[in-house]
Design a protein around this motif. Structure first.
Motif, PDB file in Angstrom:
ATOM      1  N   GLY A   1       8.894   3.131  -8.143  1.00  0.00           N
ATOM      2  CA  GLY A   1       8.354   4.186  -7.305  1.00  0.00           C
ATOM      3  C   GLY A   1       6.955   3.939  -6.773  1.00  0.00           C
ATOM      4  N   TYR A   2       6.401   2.755  -7.035  1.00  0.00           N
ATOM      5  CA  TYR A   2       5.082   2.439  -6.507  1.00  0.00           C
ATOM      6  C   TYR A   2       5.145   2.254  -4.992  1.00  0.00           C
ATOM      7  CZ  TYR A   2       2.899   1.675 -11.069  1.00  0.00           C
ATOM      8  OH  TYR A   2       2.380   1.852 -12.323  1.00  0.00           O
ATOM      9  N   ARG A   3       4.105   2.699  -4.314  1.00  0.00           N
ATOM     10  CA  ARG A   3       3.951   2.487  -2.873  1.00  0.00           C
ATOM     11  C   ARG A   3       2.548   1.961  -2.601  1.00  0.00           C
ATOM     12  NH1 ARG A   3       5.510   8.365  -0.955  1.00  0.00           N
ATOM     13  NH2 ARG A   3       4.820   8.795  -3.098  1.00  0.00           N
ATOM     14  N   ARG A   4       2.410   1.215  -1.525  1.00  0.00           N
ATOM     15  CA  ARG A   4       1.107   0.622  -1.222  1.00  0.00           C
ATOM     16  C   ARG A   4       0.272   1.567  -0.369  1.00  0.00           C
ATOM     17  NH1 ARG A   4       0.659  -1.655   3.909  1.00  0.00           N
ATOM     18  NH2 ARG A   4       2.603  -1.753   5.099  1.00  0.00           N
ATOM     19  N   LEU A   5      -1.012   1.554  -0.646  1.00  0.00           N
ATOM     20  CA  LEU A   5      -1.947   2.331   0.150  1.00  0.00           C
ATOM     21  C   LEU A   5      -2.236   1.575   1.436  1.00  0.00           C
ATOM     22  CD1 LEU A   5      -4.024   3.367  -2.896  1.00  0.00           C
ATOM     23  CD2 LEU A   5      -3.204   5.007  -1.209  1.00  0.00           C
ATOM     24  N   ASP A   6      -2.231   2.293   2.543  1.00  0.00           N
ATOM     25  CA  ASP A   6      -2.274   1.680   3.868  1.00  0.00           C
ATOM     26  C   ASP A   6      -3.707   1.320   4.300  1.00  0.00           C
ATOM     27  OD1 ASP A   6      -1.494   0.740   6.332  1.00  0.00           O
ATOM     28  OD2 ASP A   6      -1.353   2.729   7.251  1.00  0.00           O
ATOM     29  N   PHE A   7      -4.245   0.263   3.660  1.00  0.00           N
ATOM     30  CA  PHE A   7      -5.523  -0.304   4.102  1.00  0.00           C
ATOM     31  C   PHE A   7      -5.620  -1.744   3.575  1.00  0.00           C
ATOM     32  CE2 PHE A   7      -6.535   1.447  -0.059  1.00  0.00           C
ATOM     33  CZ  PHE A   7      -7.416   0.527  -0.622  1.00  0.00           C
ATOM     34  N   PRO A   8      -6.367  -2.613   4.280  1.00  0.00           N
ATOM     35  CA  PRO A   8      -6.513  -4.010   3.828  1.00  0.00           C
ATOM     36  C   PRO A   8      -7.319  -4.049   2.531  1.00  0.00           C
ATOM     37  CG  PRO A   8      -7.124  -3.760   6.151  1.00  0.00           C
ATOM     38  CD  PRO A   8      -7.021  -2.376   5.575  1.00  0.00           C
ATOM     39  N   TYR A   9      -6.714  -4.527   1.475  1.00  0.00           N
ATOM     40  CA  TYR A   9      -7.329  -4.454   0.149  1.00  0.00           C
ATOM     41  C   TYR A   9      -8.062  -5.745  -0.199  1.00  0.00           C
ATOM     42  CZ  TYR A   9      -7.825  -3.601  -4.849  1.00  0.00           C
ATOM     43  OH  TYR A   9      -8.339  -3.425  -6.110  1.00  0.00           O
ATOM     44  N   VAL A  10      -9.259  -5.575  -0.747  1.00  0.00           N
ATOM     45  CA  VAL A  10     -10.074  -6.694  -1.220  1.00  0.00           C
ATOM     46  C   VAL A  10     -10.362  -6.488  -2.700  1.00  0.00           C
ATOM     47  CG1 VAL A  10     -12.256  -7.933  -1.005  1.00  0.00           C
ATOM     48  CG2 VAL A  10     -11.143  -7.007   1.033  1.00  0.00           C
ATOM     49  N   HIS A  11     -10.105  -7.498  -3.468  1.00  0.00           N
ATOM     50  CA  HIS A  11     -10.281  -7.436  -4.920  1.00  0.00           C
ATOM     51  C   HIS A  11     -11.443  -8.350  -5.320  1.00  0.00           C
ATOM     52  CE1 HIS A  11      -8.935  -7.914  -9.196  1.00  0.00           C
ATOM     53  NE2 HIS A  11      -9.295  -9.156  -9.013  1.00  0.00           N
ATOM     54  N   PRO A  12     -12.515  -7.814  -5.901  1.00  0.00           N
ATOM     55  CA  PRO A  12     -13.614  -8.677  -6.354  1.00  0.00           C
ATOM     56  C   PRO A  12     -13.146  -9.574  -7.506  1.00  0.00           C
ATOM     57  CG  PRO A  12     -14.274  -6.365  -6.293  1.00  0.00           C
ATOM     58  CD  PRO A  12     -12.789  -6.398  -6.172  1.00  0.00           C
ATOM     59  N   SER A  13     -13.497 -10.838  -7.446  1.00  0.00           N
ATOM     60  CA  SER A  13     -13.091 -11.774  -8.498  1.00  0.00           C
ATOM     61  C   SER A  13     -13.669 -11.360  -9.843  1.00  0.00           C
ATOM     62  CB  SER A  13     -13.565 -13.184  -8.157  1.00  0.00           C
ATOM     63  OG  SER A  13     -13.395 -14.046  -9.262  1.00  0.00           O
ATOM     64  N   TRP A  14     -12.843 -11.446 -10.879  1.00  0.00           N
ATOM     65  CA  TRP A  14     -13.317 -11.113 -12.224  1.00  0.00           C
ATOM     66  C   TRP A  14     -14.256 -12.182 -12.780  1.00  0.00           C
ATOM     67  CZ3 TRP A  14     -13.405  -6.477 -13.991  1.00  0.00           C
ATOM     68  CH2 TRP A  14     -12.435  -5.558 -13.587  1.00  0.00           C
ATOM     69  N   ASN A  15     -14.435 -13.278 -12.041  1.00  0.00           N
ATOM     70  CA  ASN A  15     -15.457 -14.255 -12.423  1.00  0.00           C
ATOM     71  C   ASN A  15     -16.857 -13.727 -12.140  1.00  0.00           C
ATOM     72  OD1 ASN A  15     -13.655 -16.211 -13.308  1.00  0.00           O
ATOM     73  ND2 ASN A  15     -13.452 -17.130 -11.282  1.00  0.00           N
ATOM     74  N   ASN A  16     -16.944 -12.593 -11.426  1.00  0.00           N
ATOM     75  CA  ASN A  16     -18.216 -11.974 -11.049  1.00  0.00           C
ATOM     76  C   ASN A  16     -19.091 -12.947 -10.261  1.00  0.00           C
ATOM     77  OD1 ASN A  16     -19.923  -9.741 -10.915  1.00  0.00           O
ATOM     78  ND2 ASN A  16     -21.032 -10.284 -12.781  1.00  0.00           N
ATOM     79  N   ASP A  17     -18.434 -13.735  -9.405  1.00  0.00           N
ATOM     80  CA  ASP A  17     -19.154 -14.726  -8.608  1.00  0.00           C
ATOM     81  C   ASP A  17     -19.300 -14.303  -7.148  1.00  0.00           C
ATOM     82  OD1 ASP A  17     -16.522 -14.933  -7.822  1.00  0.00           O
ATOM     83  OD2 ASP A  17     -16.236 -16.986  -8.534  1.00  0.00           O
ATOM     84  N   GLY A  18     -18.922 -13.053  -6.850  1.00  0.00           N
ATOM     85  CA  GLY A  18     -19.065 -12.548  -5.500  1.00  0.00           C
ATOM     86  C   GLY A  18     -17.976 -12.968  -4.550  1.00  0.00           C
TER      87      GLY A  18
END
Length: 223
Positions: free
Chosen positions: A145-162
């Motif tokens: 039942g998951y649906r995607r939110l309608d916007f271009p998604y950016v995920h910050p790296s968990w390496n915390n390197d920006g």
């Protein structure tokens, strides 16, 4: 199978879980071993493993936000096929989240999750474990039942390197199937809190937040 919570990096099961994560996920998605100390000790972060015959065969991390009345599934790992691990983890997690919401005097509104989009980005191998194949995982989330939110998604790296991680969708499982959109304020406030632990975010993440703040709501679309 047993559903066991991990609250310390000294737990022998955590070492097995971390090794499984390294086998399955890309390096930028796996927090270093020692950096898990504080998250595991945080009572709001719930890390559970599926244990069969002493081995960690699956794992899931999630959290419930009382003020938002939503949850976030950080990850789900299925380490072996043919054991029903996915269903086991989903049911145990869902029961736990519903109980947490009930103790908060509410009915759970829904659950956020990130999902890779293999139709846009190739090369997600996930350790060669077929149940973790991104095409399979995406279809499973759709069935749930998951649906995607309608916007271009950016995920910050968990390496915390920006660095910005792309090729993912930000999704939501609404407990009420009639919910067709989310208020942007909920999405923005949630993302700001969720990624507050990362001090070094890419500029594209801030641009994404700014674009979201200019809208009242975000549609939920099929995945």
């Amino acid at each position: 199978m047993e559903y066991r919570r991990i609250t310390s990096i000294d737990d022998p099961l955590f070492k097995k879980m971390h090794q499984l994560m390294q086998e399955v996920f890309p390096p930028e998605e796996v927090l270093e071993f020692d950096l898990w100390k504080e998250p595991l000790e945080d009572p709001g972060i719930r890390v559970f493993v599926a244990v069969k015959d002493g081995d960690v065969v699956g794992a899931t991390e999630y959290r419930y936000y009382e003020d938002f009345n939503v949850a976030m599934t950080d990850f789900t790992i299925i380490g072996k096929p043919g054991l029903g691990i996915g269903r086991f983890l989903y049911q145990k997690r869902q029961d736990d989240l519903l109980d947490l919401a009930a103790k908060n005097g509410k009915q759970l509104y829904g659950v956020f999750a990130e999902i890779y989009d293999p139709y846009r980005v190739e090369g997600f191998e996930f350790g060669g474990i077929m149940p973790m194949n991104p095409f399979v995982r995406r279809e499973v989330l759709s069935h749930l039942g998951y649906r995607r939110l309608d916007f271009p998604y950016v995920h910050p790296s968990w390496n915390n390197d920006g660095e910005a991680v792309t090729g993912l969708d930000f999704c939501f499982l609404a407990m009420d199937d009639n919910v067709e959109a989310l208020q942007t304020d909920l999405v923005v406030q949630f993302l700001k809190r969720y990624y507050s632990v990362l001090s070094n975010k890419p500029n594209s993440w801030f641009d994404m937040i700014e674009n979201l703040e200019a809208k009242d709501s975000v549609q939920l679309l099929p995945i």
